[in-house]
Structure formats: structure tokens, C-alpha cells
Motif scaffolding. Structure first.
Motif, mmCIF file in Angstrom:
data_model
loop_
_atom_site.group_PDB
_atom_site.id
_atom_site.type_symbol
_atom_site.label_atom_id
_atom_site.label_comp_id
_atom_site.label_asym_id
_atom_site.label_seq_id
_atom_site.Cartn_x
_atom_site.Cartn_y
_atom_site.Cartn_z
ATOM 1 N N SER A 149 0.810 -1.220 0.000
ATOM 2 C CA SER A 149 0.000 0.000 0.000
ATOM 3 C C SER A 149 0.843 1.270 0.000
ATOM 4 O O SER A 149 0.339 2.346 -0.327
ATOM 5 N N VAL A 150 2.124 1.158 0.365
ATOM 6 C CA VAL A 150 2.972 2.355 0.466
ATOM 7 C C VAL A 150 3.976 2.450 -0.680
ATOM 8 O O VAL A 150 4.840 3.329 -0.671
ATOM 9 N N ARG A 151 3.880 1.558 -1.662
ATOM 10 C CA ARG A 151 4.900 1.523 -2.708
ATOM 11 C C ARG A 151 4.953 2.809 -3.535
ATOM 12 O O ARG A 151 6.033 3.268 -3.905
ATOM 13 N N GLU A 152 3.800 3.377 -3.845
ATOM 14 C CA GLU A 152 3.817 4.608 -4.636
ATOM 15 C C GLU A 152 4.499 5.736 -3.862
ATOM 16 O O GLU A 152 5.277 6.509 -4.430
ATOM 17 N N ARG A 153 4.213 5.840 -2.558
ATOM 18 C CA ARG A 153 4.860 6.882 -1.750
ATOM 19 C C ARG A 153 6.353 6.611 -1.637
ATOM 20 O O ARG A 153 7.169 7.538 -1.691
ATOM 21 N N GLN A 173 10.451 -6.101 -6.465
ATOM 22 C CA GLN A 173 9.960 -7.464 -6.658
ATOM 23 C C GLN A 173 9.041 -7.908 -5.522
ATOM 24 O O GLN A 173 8.820 -9.102 -5.328
ATOM 25 N N GLN A 174 8.522 -6.945 -4.773
ATOM 26 C CA GLN A 174 7.554 -7.220 -3.701
ATOM 27 C C GLN A 174 8.091 -8.245 -2.699
ATOM 28 O O GLN A 174 7.384 -9.150 -2.264
ATOM 29 N N ARG A 175 9.348 -8.091 -2.326
ATOM 30 C CA ARG A 175 9.953 -8.956 -1.319
ATOM 31 C C ARG A 175 9.363 -8.654 0.061
ATOM 32 O O ARG A 175 8.818 -7.581 0.297
ATOM 33 N N SER A 176 9.513 -9.596 0.975
ATOM 34 C CA SER A 176 9.116 -9.367 2.361
ATOM 35 C C SER A 176 10.045 -8.332 2.969
ATOM 36 O O SER A 176 11.129 -8.057 2.445
ATOM 37 N N LEU A 177 9.628 -7.763 4.103
ATOM 38 C CA LEU A 177 10.453 -6.752 4.755
ATOM 39 C C LEU A 177 11.814 -7.333 5.140
ATOM 40 O O LEU A 177 12.851 -6.674 4.984
#
Length: 229
Positions: A149-153, A173-177
Motif C-alpha cells: 500500500s505504500v509503494r507509490e509513496r 519485486q515485492q519482497r518481504s520486509l
């Protein structure tokens, strides 16, 4: 239409937009706009691309007649231009997305994105702009996303830091934290800015020093100042 456009119509009719024949150009002026005939998935993808460009502070012009010289592109294509008095030679690069190419040449069915730059034109553009290349350095900052949800920011934050001369990266690549921290360590990032929904709501990031592991909350508008200290 000329013979070449008639031949192209069997393979990629969009290439007719690139024809230099005046008669073909006049005919194509009345052709339908591709943006008026997108499926729901392609329209959503196109709107997302434009949102990310806007979030990064990049200006763009939509050209419904822009085509590339190769037929394997899918969805978005683009051309990069500079405005520094180079006239008709102001296009320094271009490319696009090709989701089916890898499979067509015998590889895995994975999406792709590529571009090419004109080296000489880039050099001329940089010289005209008075740009000096900085010395190579380690990564100053890695921006880690708690969730999608925060990727654009996060993307816009990366661009802001880069514009300030701060070497910054993020995961795409949408990896985990946890995996993002491993990547930051692999890239020898000096600091990691952790960004989640709570941080966005508060207008700040949690900044972690990767050497001392000390953390502090830093407001968005203070981040560049803190990193430059």
C-alpha cells in the motif's frame, strides 16, 4: 496506403503510424486512437504507469501515435526526449514492455521491459545541461516497504532523494520486509528508511543506521537534510 504499409498491416498495423510517406501520414491522421480501445486490464496498467510517472515527478506527454521500430512490444512504449536546444535530435532513447518475448524465443513465460539510449546524444545532452558525473560511492539509502500500500509513496521518496544527489534504491519485486533488509545489506546501504501505513499517516519514516542499528523517526520534509548531515 503504400506497399510497405500494406505489408505491415498483416503483422503490426500500428507501424503505419511511423510511415514517412505523406499520403500514408494523411490517412493515419483519421485512424482511431488506441487509447479509446483498451481492455480493462490494459487500461488499468496504463493508468498505473502514469500514476508512477507523476509520483516520480516526471513530466510526460501522451502520444497515441507513438510506435517503436520492433514488433515484439506489448502495452506501453515510450520515448525519452530532452529540451535543451537539440532540435530534431532531442530523442535520446526509447523502449517499452514486452511480456511475450522471452517465451517466444524459448525461455520462461516472464514479462520484460527494456530500452536503448543513444550514447552520443546522451553525452551531448549532458554537456549542454552542464552536468558533472559524481564519483562512484556506496548506497546511501534503501527505502523498505512494510506492505504494497505504500509503494507509490516509497517510489516518489526514492526519486526525491535521488534528485538531491543521494544514492537511493528500493525493492521492485515485492519482497518481504526481511528480504528487503537482506537486499539493503547486500547493496551496502548506509541507512534504511522503513515505510509503512503508520509512517505514511504520520508523514515520516523510521530511519535505521545499518552499522549501529540505531533508529529514529524522521519527517518526510526533513529526511534529505538528515541524510546530508
Amino acid at each position: 496506403m503504400c506497399d510497405e504499409c500494406n505489408h505491415r498491416a498483416e503483422i503490426n498495423p500500428l507501424r503505419a503510424f511511423d510511415c514517412k510517406n505523406p499520403q500514408c501520414a494523411e490517412i493515419m491522421e483519421g485512424a482511431p486512437r488506441i487509447t479509446d480501445h483498451l481492455c480493462d486490464d490494459c487500461r488499468e496498467h496504463y493508468e498505473t504507469v502514469k500514476r508512477y510517472l507523476t509520483a516520480s515527478g516526471l513530466s510526460f506527454v501522451e502520444d497515441t501515435r507513438l510506435v517503436r521500430g520492433l514488433d515484439y512490444y506489448t502495452r506501453t512504449v515510450f520515448e525519452v526526449q530532452v529540451d535543451n536546444g537539440m532540435g530534431s535530435q532531442n530523442a535520446i532513447g526509447g523502449g517499452g514492455r514486452y511480456d511475450k518475448l522471452a517465451k517466444e524465443v524459448g525461455g520462461r513465460d516472464v514479462p520484460g521491459l527494456g530500452f536503448a539510449l543513444g550514447y552520443e546524444r546522451c553525452v551531448l545532452a549532458l554537456e549542454a545541461a552542464g552536468v558533472e558525473f559524481p564519483n562512484a560511492s556506496t548506497l546511501d539509502l534503501f527505502v523498505a516497504c512494510v506492505d504494497d500500500s505504500v509503494r507509490e509513496r516509497a517510489f516518489s521518496l526514492v526519486q526525491e532523494c535521488r534528485d538531491a544527489g543521494i544514492a537511493t534504491e528500493m525493492d521492485h519485486q515485492q519482497r518481504s520486509l526481511k528480504s528487503q533488509f537482506k537486499l539493503a545489506d547486500k547493496l551496502h546501504a548506509a541507512q534504511v528508511a522503513i515505510l509503512g501505513p503508520d509512517e505514511v499517516a504520520q508523514g515520516c519514516v523510521k530511519l535505521r543506521n545499518m552499522e549501529t542499528h540505531e533508529e529514529q523517526m524522521v519527517a518526510f520534509d526533513e529526511l534529505i537534510k538528515v541524510l546530508c548531515q
